[in-house]
Design a protein around this motif. Structure first.
Motif, PDB file in Angstrom:
ATOM      1  N   MET A 182     -33.995  -0.167  58.590  1.00 13.14           N
ATOM      2  CA  MET A 182     -33.461   1.013  57.890  1.00 13.14           C
ATOM      3  C   MET A 182     -32.099   1.398  58.453  1.00 13.14           C
ATOM      4  O   MET A 182     -31.174   1.722  57.705  1.00 13.14           O
ATOM      5  CB  MET A 182     -34.454   2.176  57.993  1.00 13.14           C
ATOM      6  CG  MET A 182     -35.729   1.955  57.201  1.00 13.14           C
ATOM      7  SD  MET A 182     -36.904   3.317  57.391  1.00 13.14           S
ATOM      8  CE  MET A 182     -36.030   4.626  56.548  1.00 13.14           C
ATOM      9  N   ALA A 183     -31.986   1.366  59.783  1.00 12.42           N
ATOM     10  CA  ALA A 183     -30.708   1.716  60.407  1.00 12.42           C
ATOM     11  C   ALA A 183     -29.632   0.702  60.032  1.00 12.42           C
ATOM     12  O   ALA A 183     -28.481   1.076  59.771  1.00 12.42           O
ATOM     13  CB  ALA A 183     -30.863   1.781  61.925  1.00 12.42           C
ATOM     14  N   TYR A 184     -30.004  -0.579  59.977  1.00  8.49           N
ATOM     15  CA  TYR A 184     -29.044  -1.614  59.598  1.00  8.49           C
ATOM     16  C   TYR A 184     -28.551  -1.399  58.170  1.00  8.49           C
ATOM     17  O   TYR A 184     -27.355  -1.493  57.887  1.00  8.49           O
ATOM     18  CB  TYR A 184     -29.694  -2.988  59.727  1.00  8.49           C
ATOM     19  CG  TYR A 184     -28.829  -4.115  59.212  1.00  8.49           C
ATOM     20  CD1 TYR A 184     -27.741  -4.574  59.950  1.00  8.49           C
ATOM     21  CD2 TYR A 184     -29.086  -4.702  57.981  1.00  8.49           C
ATOM     22  CE1 TYR A 184     -26.929  -5.595  59.478  1.00  8.49           C
ATOM     23  CE2 TYR A 184     -28.290  -5.727  57.494  1.00  8.49           C
ATOM     24  CZ  TYR A 184     -27.212  -6.172  58.246  1.00  8.49           C
ATOM     25  OH  TYR A 184     -26.415  -7.178  57.756  1.00  8.49           O
ATOM     26  N   PRO A 240     -25.032   3.065  60.234  1.00  9.60           N
ATOM     27  CA  PRO A 240     -24.653   4.309  60.913  1.00  9.60           C
ATOM     28  C   PRO A 240     -23.358   4.165  61.712  1.00  9.60           C
ATOM     29  O   PRO A 240     -23.032   3.096  62.207  1.00  9.60           O
ATOM     30  CB  PRO A 240     -25.834   4.566  61.855  1.00  9.60           C
ATOM     31  CG  PRO A 240     -26.394   3.200  62.105  1.00  9.60           C
ATOM     32  CD  PRO A 240     -26.222   2.437  60.822  1.00  9.60           C
ATOM     33  N   GLU A 241     -22.636   5.269  61.795  1.00 10.20           N
ATOM     34  CA  GLU A 241     -21.411   5.325  62.596  1.00 10.20           C
ATOM     35  C   GLU A 241     -21.503   6.495  63.564  1.00 10.20           C
ATOM     36  O   GLU A 241     -22.173   7.490  63.291  1.00 10.20           O
ATOM     37  CB  GLU A 241     -20.181   5.506  61.689  1.00 10.20           C
ATOM     38  CG  GLU A 241     -19.956   4.350  60.720  1.00 10.20           C
ATOM     39  CD  GLU A 241     -18.772   4.603  59.809  1.00 10.20           C
ATOM     40  OE1 GLU A 241     -18.160   5.683  59.926  1.00 10.20           O
ATOM     41  OE2 GLU A 241     -18.473   3.732  58.987  1.00 10.20           O
ATOM     42  N   ALA A 242     -20.818   6.371  64.687  1.00  7.36           N
ATOM     43  CA  ALA A 242     -20.825   7.455  65.669  1.00  7.36           C
ATOM     44  C   ALA A 242     -20.321   8.743  65.023  1.00  7.36           C
ATOM     45  O   ALA A 242     -19.282   8.752  64.361  1.00  7.36           O
ATOM     46  CB  ALA A 242     -19.963   7.073  66.865  1.00  7.36           C
ATOM     47  N   ALA A 258     -23.194  11.818  59.671  1.00 13.17           N
ATOM     48  CA  ALA A 258     -24.273  12.736  59.286  1.00 13.17           C
ATOM     49  C   ALA A 258     -25.230  12.020  58.339  1.00 13.17           C
ATOM     50  O   ALA A 258     -24.826  11.189  57.524  1.00 13.17           O
ATOM     51  CB  ALA A 258     -23.694  13.968  58.598  1.00 13.17           C
ATOM     52  N   PHE A 259     -26.510  12.353  58.450  1.00 11.62           N
ATOM     53  CA  PHE A 259     -27.529  11.749  57.592  1.00 11.62           C
ATOM     54  C   PHE A 259     -28.270  12.844  56.847  1.00 11.62           C
ATOM     55  O   PHE A 259     -28.541  13.916  57.391  1.00 11.62           O
ATOM     56  CB  PHE A 259     -28.528  10.934  58.424  1.00 11.62           C
ATOM     57  CG  PHE A 259     -27.991   9.620  58.904  1.00 11.62           C
ATOM     58  CD1 PHE A 259     -28.251   8.456  58.209  1.00 11.62           C
ATOM     59  CD2 PHE A 259     -27.207   9.561  60.041  1.00 11.62           C
ATOM     60  CE1 PHE A 259     -27.748   7.246  58.640  1.00 11.62           C
ATOM     61  CE2 PHE A 259     -26.692   8.356  60.490  1.00 11.62           C
ATOM     62  CZ  PHE A 259     -26.969   7.195  59.779  1.00 11.62           C
ATOM     63  N   MET A 260     -28.623  12.548  55.601  1.00 10.23           N
ATOM     64  CA  MET A 260     -29.424  13.485  54.825  1.00 10.23           C
ATOM     65  C   MET A 260     -30.812  12.874  54.632  1.00 10.23           C
ATOM     66  O   MET A 260     -30.928  11.691  54.292  1.00 10.23           O
ATOM     67  CB  MET A 260     -28.786  13.724  53.454  1.00 10.23           C
ATOM     68  CG  MET A 260     -29.602  14.678  52.582  1.00 10.23           C
ATOM     69  SD  MET A 260     -28.824  14.978  50.978  1.00 10.23           S
ATOM     70  CE  MET A 260     -29.069  13.392  50.181  1.00 10.23           C
TER      71      MET A 260
END
Length: 203
Positions: free
Chosen positions: A180-182, A186-188, A191-193
């Motif tokens: 899922m993360a791949y 994601p980036e430093a 933000a995620f919803m």
């Protein structure tokens, strides 16, 4: 062994890794990035077969990883596969040699039919234990020898290289979380919803 049965071996080592069902393709792409020399040889529901330039492939998208010892096609049941491997002296010798090469001092035999652990007559288990000259330990072995029959009729003799991850109730498995993360890239500071608002459902 029957005219319709074909034993297959490869000069290079092949590995069989399970992954979350439905996430085979992102797992394959992730493995391409992190496993040295990864080369997919087959993608199946919940599993990848591949070669690699390492003796212990590691990828966060894998649930479990096995060394493929031998393969036989067109098996009617897991007991059919077990019988064929027991008749194949080279497969037994390869299993014993691989355990010693990886430093495994004990093993137990497991059977799986269409991705479910299967019970078989104890004679099959005892035959593997008798023929392979490595100590058997059914309670806490160093590795497992898996006789697996997939739903497509392919039979595999596998040796476990990894320990299964222990997941607490309500937790995602590391393999699902990694895939899922791949996919989310994601980036430093990003933000995620969560459209599921903490309900526990997976998108």
């Amino acid at each position: 062994r029957g005219a319709n049965l074909t034993f297959k071996r490869c000069s290079m080592r092949l590995f069989y890794s399970t992954c979350p069902a439905g996430l085979e393709e992102p797992c394959r792409r992730l493995a391409t990035k992190v496993v040295p020399g990864f080369s997919a040889r087959g993608v199946f529901p919940g599993a990848l077969v591949y070669s690699a330039r390492t003796e212990r492939p590691e990828c966060s998208g894998f649930s479990n990883t096995y060394l493929q010892i031998a393969r036989v096609d067109k098996c009617g049941a897991v007991t059919h596969a077990a019988k064929l491997f027991l008749q194949d002296r080279r497969a037994i010798m390869d299993a014993e040699r691989s355990m010693k090469e990886y430093g495994f001092g004990s093993f137990r035999v497991m059977f799986s039919d269409a991705n479910r652990l299967a019970g078989v007559e104890k004679g099959y288990r005892e035959a593997f234990e008798r023929m392979i000259r490595v100590k058997n330990n059914r309670t806490n072995p160093d590795t497992e020898l898996m006789v697996l029959r997939r739903s497509d009729g392919c039979g595999l003799l596998l040796m476990r290289l990894t320990r299964p991850a222990h997941v607490k109730k309500g937790e995602l498995s590391p393999a699902v979380a990694s895939c899922m993360a791949y996919l989310a890239k994601p980036e430093a500071g990003g933000a995620f919803m969560d459209p599921f608002a903490g309900s526990g459902a997976l998108g």
